[in-house]
Scaffold this motif. Structure first.
Motif, PDB file in Angstrom:
ATOM      1  N   GLU A 263       0.827  -1.206   0.000  1.00 20.53           N
ATOM      2  CA  GLU A 263       0.000   0.000   0.000  1.00 20.53           C
ATOM      3  C   GLU A 263       0.864   1.259   0.000  1.00 20.53           C
ATOM      4  OE1 GLU A 263      -3.865   1.835   2.389  1.00 20.53           O
ATOM      5  OE2 GLU A 263      -2.811   0.066   3.167  1.00 20.53           O
ATOM      6  N   ALA A 264       2.054   1.184   0.560  1.00 17.42           N
ATOM      7  CA  ALA A 264       2.923   2.360   0.659  1.00 17.42           C
ATOM      8  C   ALA A 264       3.383   2.851  -0.704  1.00 17.42           C
ATOM      9  CB  ALA A 264       4.140   2.038   1.537  1.00 17.42           C
ATOM     10  N   VAL A 265       3.458   1.980  -1.706  1.00 19.97           N
ATOM     11  CA  VAL A 265       3.931   2.407  -3.027  1.00 19.97           C
ATOM     12  C   VAL A 265       2.779   2.625  -4.001  1.00 19.97           C
ATOM     13  CG1 VAL A 265       6.100   1.175  -2.666  1.00 19.97           C
ATOM     14  CG2 VAL A 265       4.257   0.074  -3.945  1.00 19.97           C
ATOM     15  N   ALA A 266       1.557   2.257  -3.610  1.00 15.38           N
ATOM     16  CA  ALA A 266       0.405   2.417  -4.492  1.00 15.38           C
ATOM     17  C   ALA A 266       0.027   3.889  -4.617  1.00 15.38           C
ATOM     18  CB  ALA A 266      -0.774   1.617  -3.963  1.00 15.38           C
ATOM     19  N   LEU A 281      -4.419  -3.876  -4.455  1.00 16.53           N
ATOM     20  CA  LEU A 281      -4.580  -3.699  -5.896  1.00 16.53           C
ATOM     21  C   LEU A 281      -4.684  -2.206  -6.158  1.00 16.53           C
ATOM     22  CD1 LEU A 281      -5.029  -4.935  -8.713  1.00 16.53           C
ATOM     23  CD2 LEU A 281      -7.474  -5.028  -8.184  1.00 16.53           C
ATOM     24  N   ASP A 282      -3.758  -1.687  -6.961  1.00 15.34           N
ATOM     25  CA  ASP A 282      -3.643  -0.250  -7.204  1.00 15.34           C
ATOM     26  C   ASP A 282      -4.425   0.121  -8.464  1.00 15.34           C
ATOM     27  OD1 ASP A 282      -2.930   2.379  -7.409  1.00 15.34           O
ATOM     28  OD2 ASP A 282      -0.767   2.023  -7.513  1.00 15.34           O
ATOM     29  N   ARG A 283      -5.415   1.038  -8.317  1.00 14.77           N
ATOM     30  CA  ARG A 283      -6.188   1.492  -9.477  1.00 14.77           C
ATOM     31  C   ARG A 283      -5.284   2.125 -10.534  1.00 14.77           C
ATOM     32  NH1 ARG A 283      -9.612   2.906  -5.202  1.00 14.77           N
ATOM     33  NH2 ARG A 283     -11.737   2.035  -5.338  1.00 14.77           N
ATOM     34  N   THR A 343      14.083  -3.608  -4.365  1.00 12.89           N
ATOM     35  CA  THR A 343      14.342  -2.723  -5.508  1.00 12.89           C
ATOM     36  C   THR A 343      13.169  -1.804  -5.832  1.00 12.89           C
ATOM     37  OG1 THR A 343      13.513  -4.342  -7.115  1.00 12.89           O
ATOM     38  CG2 THR A 343      15.852  -4.478  -6.496  1.00 12.89           C
ATOM     39  N   GLY A 344      11.972  -2.152  -5.362  1.00 15.03           N
ATOM     40  CA  GLY A 344      10.791  -1.385  -5.720  1.00 15.03           C
ATOM     41  C   GLY A 344      10.320  -1.663  -7.144  1.00 15.03           C
ATOM     42  N   LEU A 345      10.824  -2.724  -7.759  1.00 16.27           N
ATOM     43  CA  LEU A 345      10.469  -3.075  -9.136  1.00 16.27           C
ATOM     44  C   LEU A 345       9.671  -4.379  -9.155  1.00 16.27           C
ATOM     45  CD1 LEU A 345      13.926  -2.384 -10.859  1.00 16.27           C
ATOM     46  CD2 LEU A 345      11.940  -0.847 -10.743  1.00 16.27           C
ATOM     47  N   VAL A 402      10.887  -4.397 -14.086  1.00 16.91           N
ATOM     48  CA  VAL A 402      10.321  -3.159 -14.634  1.00 16.91           C
ATOM     49  C   VAL A 402       9.693  -2.334 -13.521  1.00 16.91           C
ATOM     50  CG1 VAL A 402       9.888  -4.128 -16.924  1.00 16.91           C
ATOM     51  CG2 VAL A 402       8.126  -4.309 -15.152  1.00 16.91           C
ATOM     52  N   GLY A 403       9.548  -1.046 -13.792  1.00 17.72           N
ATOM     53  CA  GLY A 403       8.877  -0.159 -12.864  1.00 17.72           C
ATOM     54  C   GLY A 403       7.375  -0.339 -12.902  1.00 17.72           C
ATOM     55  N   LEU A 404       6.697   0.142 -11.855  1.00 21.07           N
ATOM     56  CA  LEU A 404       5.257  -0.055 -11.734  1.00 21.07           C
ATOM     57  C   LEU A 404       4.460   0.806 -12.710  1.00 21.07           C
ATOM     58  CD1 LEU A 404       6.330  -1.326  -9.067  1.00 21.07           C
ATOM     59  CD2 LEU A 404       4.323  -0.362  -7.922  1.00 21.07           C
ATOM     60  N   PHE A 405       4.915   2.037 -12.970  1.00 25.80           N
ATOM     61  CA  PHE A 405       4.067   2.979 -13.684  1.00 25.80           C
ATOM     62  C   PHE A 405       4.619   3.397 -15.046  1.00 25.80           C
ATOM     63  CE2 PHE A 405       3.544   3.569  -9.081  1.00 25.80           C
ATOM     64  CZ  PHE A 405       2.235   3.124  -8.972  1.00 25.80           C
ATOM     65  N   ASP A 406       5.867   3.081 -15.337  1.00 30.11           N
ATOM     66  CA  ASP A 406       6.433   3.377 -16.651  1.00 30.11           C
ATOM     67  C   ASP A 406       7.347   2.221 -17.053  1.00 30.11           C
ATOM     68  OD1 ASP A 406       6.994   4.679 -18.985  1.00 30.11           O
ATOM     69  OD2 ASP A 406       8.562   5.959 -18.114  1.00 30.11           O
TER      70      ASP A 406
END
Length: 724
Positions: A263-266, A281-283, A343-345, A402-406
């Motif tokens: 939730e902290a990265v969503a 689950l991130d919208r 890594t946050g990936l 890969v990154g979450l948003f790009d």
């Protein structure tokens, strides 16, 4: 080249026949053959239940639950694909597993426990053949609930789904046409021609095309479906049906689900998914595609079928059915995405699988409708042979995160040991399954109110496997011979001409996992066994204006794989799972203007005995992708003053779990659709809104417990449907 010749062969008869159809209607005469949206067959219990038996019993006489979705109902409800059709049936939920598109859960069981038939013909491990077909080419889709091994052999423990293509009609020439376009670049086009050729001969051909850009970034799909059949009655006692069908689908970087993240990265956390570790689950990730940029899921399949039936006289008919299937399927994707907290990936896996699949089957049987000892007997005895040759290459590896948003998605790696390292991750399989069976059934009318049905089937299965591990440089050869008996006994009691009570006990068999993908362990264990008890009612009420059905059932499967509690690293046969529940449906006319189609199901599914990795006791947990509440309601309202039908539908699905551990729960959801259909002299124009409230929800889980499929956002489409 073959596919282009095939398409030409399908389109050419359509073009050549069009002038004849145009001339068949007198000038100035309006078309009156259009299917009216919302109109249903309210006497469906009296229709033949071919999927439920080979005894020419009607649905009313069959001691089991048989649901049929007709082409008219598919169009009225806007059911475009196999998944949408399955979801409309009581007690069924379906989704898109990466390797098994259009996978259905029936009465708490899924995958190998559900048999998929094509025009009544079966193949070994039929879930591997299954695709998310466009609905246009099918006359109807029938679902037989409960164990059906006596009819269709191994793999039909929870039920059987029969996809029945459109067939020729001898009465008159006509053309069916469908065109639609809607949100996400979704388009469908279908044309079908029925042409009587001469006395005792008729031909039908249907071509369906569809495409979509998808509601997730860069997930385009294309399908081509061609179904053609020739019906012959050269003499009064002889009937012949020949059919050839081709199905193609191309899926560009297919959607494999959305991963859960802390939730902290969503960016826009939702409450759709519930976990014990704070993942959500991130919208904001709804539209992201994490598959490789050149990912694909492609399939070409060819079905050739023949059926010949000869009336021997005296109430006896001899029938032979043959089927030849050839399939080529290819996957090359990144299917699994897992959040790496360091890594946050998203760490990604890679999967490449190719199938080279050939199957041949023949079924011959003798049916009789005779009187013995003063009682009517409808008898069926026969034999069946199946052979399947299956080759597959299987590659499993990893690639860049890969990154979450790009996400920089990259391309699928080359097929070498460096990209697919480790034992078992780069292997070629070859399988052959030969099976034969003998079967028999008898339905006896004990008197004018009471029918008793009983039957047995014996199956013999030969499995041979070879696995070439290219990395380890090893070759494994192994096989197994299986033998099993399945059967059923049931009864139907006529309370009145339009009301029947029924009960049935069934015993079924199904392999532990896929036969043609068996490893040494799965080939060494016995077939699992399933037992079921079902009872219910079928009735036409209010002078036939309303058809209602209800059923209560219990199913238990034993012999599934589980961990040895004393040796948690060792899998053994000895687990069990079960389900029990109730289902109902109501279809008919409430008033002169209002038509209803409603169904619902309540069930409780659980593992009765199961030990997971590390010796964890999973007994009492629910199998994944099994909701305990399902409901569908569709209302049609016909306006007197205008040629208009308004409709609305609601679908509710209860919560599901993503794995047997039940650590991740997907919340239930309710979606609303609405439509307006306007009847013109030459077509029906329908405007339909889907997910009208734009509900954000997840409906399915794939192979990973932390990856879920998100439903489509609000969309709209316009369709034209004609018959002339």
């Amino acid at each position: 080249m073959f596919r282009y010749l095939l398409l030409a062969g399908t389109v050419a008869p359509c073009l050549l026949a069009a002038p004849a159809f145009a001339q068949s209607r007198a000038p100035g005469v309006a078309n009156t053959d259009i299917v009216i949206t919302g109109q249903r067959d309210l006497r469906r219990l009296d229709q033949p239940a071919d999927t439920g038996s080979r005894l020419s019993l009607s649905n009313r006489e069959t001691p089991a639950t048989l649901d049929t979705v007709t082409q008219a109902a598919m169009q009225a409800k806007g059911l475009r694909t196999a998944v949408e059709v399955y979801d409309s049936v009581p007690g069924i939920v379906a989704g898109l597993l990466p390797g098994e598109p259009a996978s259905a859960t029936i009465r708490g069981f899924t995958t190998g426990a559900v048999s998929y038939l094509f025009d009544g013909m079966r193949a070994v491990d039929s879930s591997i053949l299954n695709r998310n077909y466009d609905s246009f080419n099918f006359d109807r889709i029938e679902v037989l609930k409960g164990p059906a091994s006596i009819l269709y052999g191994d793999g039909a423990l929870a039920g059987a789904i029969n996809l029945v293509p459109k067939k020729p009609a001898f009465d008159a020439a006509h053309v069916d046409a469908l065109a639609s376009y809607g949100s996400f670049g979704t388009a469908r086009l279908g044309i079908g021609i029925n042409q009587p050729l001469a006395t005792g001969a008729a031909f039908r051909t249907d071509l369906g095309l569809s495409r979509s850009d998808g509601y997730v970034d860069d997930t385009g799909t294309r399908t081509v479906q061609s179904t053609s059949s020739l019906a012959l009655r050269p003499v009064e006692r002889l009937s012949v049906m020949l059919a050839f069908d081709y199905f193609q689908d191309r899926n560009q970087t297919p959607y494999q689900g959305t991963p859960l993240v802390p939730e902290a990265v969503a960016l826009d956390a939702s409450s759709v998914v519930h976990t014990g570790n704070g993942y959500v689950l991130d919208r904001a990730m709804r539209d992201r595609n994490y598959n490789v940029a050149d990912g694909r899921m492609d399939s070409d399949s060819y079905w050739g079928r023949g059926r010949i039936a000869y009336d021997l006289g005296g109430g006896w008919t001899l029938t032979d059915e043959a089927s030849l299937y050839r399939g080529r399927r290819e996957w090359a994707n990144s299917e699994d995405f897992t959040f790496d907290e360091a890594t946050g990936l998203l760490d990604r896996g890679t999967t490449r699988i190719d199938h080279d699949h050939d199957s041949w089957s023949n079924r011959a049987y003798l049916t009789g409708d005779v009187h013995v000892g003063g009682m009517r007997h409808r008898v069926n005895i026969g034999a069946e042979y199946n052979r399947t040759d299956f080759g597959t290459i299987r590659r499993f590896g990893t690639m860049t995160s890969v990154g979450l948003f790009d996400p920089v998605r990259g391309r699928f790696p080359a097929d070498d040991a460096a990209n697919f390292p480790g034992s078992g991750n780069r292997a070629d399989f070859a399988s052959q399954v030969r099976s034969w069976a003998v079967f028999g059934e008898d339905a006896v009318d004990l008197d004018d109110k009471w029918l008793l049905l009983g039957g047995l089937r014996f199956d013999h299965i030969d499995l041979d496997r070879r696995i070439d591990d290219l990395n380890a440089g090893t070759v494994q050869r192994f096989g197994r011979r299986f033998q099993a008996v399945s059967g059923r006994i049931g009864t139907v009691y006529h309370l009145a001409a339009d009301t029947q009570l029924y009960a049935q006990y069934s015993h079924a068999i199904t392999p532990v996992g896929s036969l043609i993908l068996s490893n040494v362990l799965r080939a060494s264990v016995d077939l699992t066994k399933g037992d079921s008890v079902e009872g219910g009612i079928k009735a036409d009420l209010f002078g036939g204006r309303l058809t209602v059905t209800g059923a209560a059932y219990w199913i238990r499967q034993t012999g599934i794989l589980t961990r040895d509690p004393a040796r948690p690293g060792v899998q053994v046969q000895g687990g069990a799972q079960s389900s029990r529940g109730i289902e109902f449906s109501a279809t008919g006319t409430i008033t002169r203007h209002l038509t209803i189609d409603a169904n619902g199901a309540l069930l409780k599914a659980r593992y009765d005995k199961l030990t997971g990795a590390g010796g964890i006791d999973l007994s009492g947990n629910r199998p994944n992708n099994v909701p305990q509440q399902l409901a569908n309601l569709t209302l049609f309202y016909n306006v007197d003053a205008l040629p208009v039908t308004a409709s609305g539908s609601v679908r509710h699905v209860g919560d599901i779990y993503t794995s047997p551990a039940n650590a991740v729960r997907i919340g239930g959801y309710t979606v609303l659709d609405a439509a307006i259909a306007y009847r013109l002299p030459w077509t029906v124009v329908t405007v339909r809104a889907r997910n009208l409230a734009n509900r954000f929800y997840a409906y399915w889980s794939g192979y990973s417990a932390t990856q879920v499929y998100v439903g489509a956002p609000r969309g709209i489409d316009v369709s034209l449907s004609s018959r002339f």
